[in-house]
Design a protein around this motif. Sequence first.
Motif, PDB file in Angstrom:
ATOM      1  N   VAL A  94      63.442   2.008   7.759  1.00  0.00           N
ATOM      2  CA  VAL A  94      64.505   2.961   8.064  1.00  0.00           C
ATOM      3  C   VAL A  94      64.012   4.386   7.869  1.00  0.00           C
ATOM      4  CG1 VAL A  94      66.757   3.820   7.288  1.00  0.00           C
ATOM      5  CG2 VAL A  94      66.393   1.383   7.600  1.00  0.00           C
ATOM      6  N   LEU A  95      63.310   4.643   6.777  1.00  0.00           N
ATOM      7  CA  LEU A  95      62.821   5.995   6.499  1.00  0.00           C
ATOM      8  C   LEU A  95      61.791   6.441   7.531  1.00  0.00           C
ATOM      9  CD1 LEU A  95      62.514   5.954   2.606  1.00  0.00           C
ATOM     10  CD2 LEU A  95      64.230   7.114   4.002  1.00  0.00           C
ATOM     11  N   LEU A  96      60.888   5.552   7.917  1.00  0.00           N
ATOM     12  CA  LEU A  96      59.893   5.920   8.923  1.00  0.00           C
ATOM     13  C   LEU A  96      60.526   6.136  10.292  1.00  0.00           C
ATOM     14  CD1 LEU A  96      56.884   3.663   7.928  1.00  0.00           C
ATOM     15  CD2 LEU A  96      57.055   6.139   7.726  1.00  0.00           C
ATOM     16  N   PRO A 121      63.365  12.662   7.036  1.00  0.00           N
ATOM     17  CA  PRO A 121      64.220  11.517   6.702  1.00  0.00           C
ATOM     18  C   PRO A 121      65.579  12.002   6.205  1.00  0.00           C
ATOM     19  CG  PRO A 121      62.530  11.790   5.045  1.00  0.00           C
ATOM     20  CD  PRO A 121      62.233  12.768   6.144  1.00  0.00           C
ATOM     21  N   GLY A 122      66.489  11.078   6.021  1.00  0.00           N
ATOM     22  CA  GLY A 122      67.849  11.410   5.599  1.00  0.00           C
ATOM     23  C   GLY A 122      67.886  12.098   4.246  1.00  0.00           C
ATOM     24  N   PRO A 123      69.031  12.696   3.907  1.00  0.00           N
ATOM     25  CA  PRO A 123      69.141  13.446   2.661  1.00  0.00           C
ATOM     26  C   PRO A 123      69.123  12.565   1.408  1.00  0.00           C
ATOM     27  CG  PRO A 123      71.269  13.316   3.736  1.00  0.00           C
ATOM     28  CD  PRO A 123      70.269  12.726   4.683  1.00  0.00           C
ATOM     29  N   LEU A 124      69.365  11.293   1.562  1.00  0.00           N
ATOM     30  CA  LEU A 124      69.394  10.398   0.405  1.00  0.00           C
ATOM     31  C   LEU A 124      68.135   9.528   0.308  1.00  0.00           C
ATOM     32  CD1 LEU A 124      73.125   9.273   0.592  1.00  0.00           C
ATOM     33  CD2 LEU A 124      72.117  11.069  -0.800  1.00  0.00           C
ATOM     34  N   ALA A 162      62.105   9.509  10.252  1.00  0.00           N
ATOM     35  CA  ALA A 162      61.127  10.595  10.233  1.00  0.00           C
ATOM     36  C   ALA A 162      60.482  10.806  11.601  1.00  0.00           C
ATOM     37  CB  ALA A 162      60.056  10.312   9.199  1.00  0.00           C
ATOM     38  N   TYR A 163      60.262   9.733  12.342  1.00  0.00           N
ATOM     39  CA  TYR A 163      59.579   9.859  13.630  1.00  0.00           C
ATOM     40  C   TYR A 163      60.529   9.992  14.807  1.00  0.00           C
ATOM     41  CZ  TYR A 163      55.111   8.905  11.501  1.00  0.00           C
ATOM     42  OH  TYR A 163      53.972   8.983  10.738  1.00  0.00           O
TER      43      TYR A 163
END
Length: 117
Positions: free
Chosen positions: A48-50, A60-63, A53-54
């Motif tokens: 989810v984070l990658l 990525p999200g604030p959390l 980011a791409y």
Amino acid sequence: MNTTDSQAPAARDGSARDPFAPDVRAVRVFAGIGLLVLAVTCVGTLVVLLRQAYAGDGVPGPLADLALWSLGLSGLVGLWALGIPRDAVGHRVRCGAVLAQYALAVAAPLLAAVDLA
């Protein structure tokens, strides 16, 4: 005729063991399974984070930091529930730690999925 078959199994100290007493081994098994769940949610969180980011604005999200902290704390709580000696804490405390382990592991990908942009 053997009379010991009808009695409750004896504990290590020789006293009669309560068959309805909470079992620490079962909670430890759930803590071990929680560590496997943690590995799966760790991969899901990183995906989810990658993707955030791409795919979006490169951020990525604030959390994202909170999601990574949630993963780390879940692992620590799970190892604590798995490895603490039998007589160190009560059964309810150990069960609560395993529940917290699962909650933190599941919360990580949900926190990482928050994207306000």
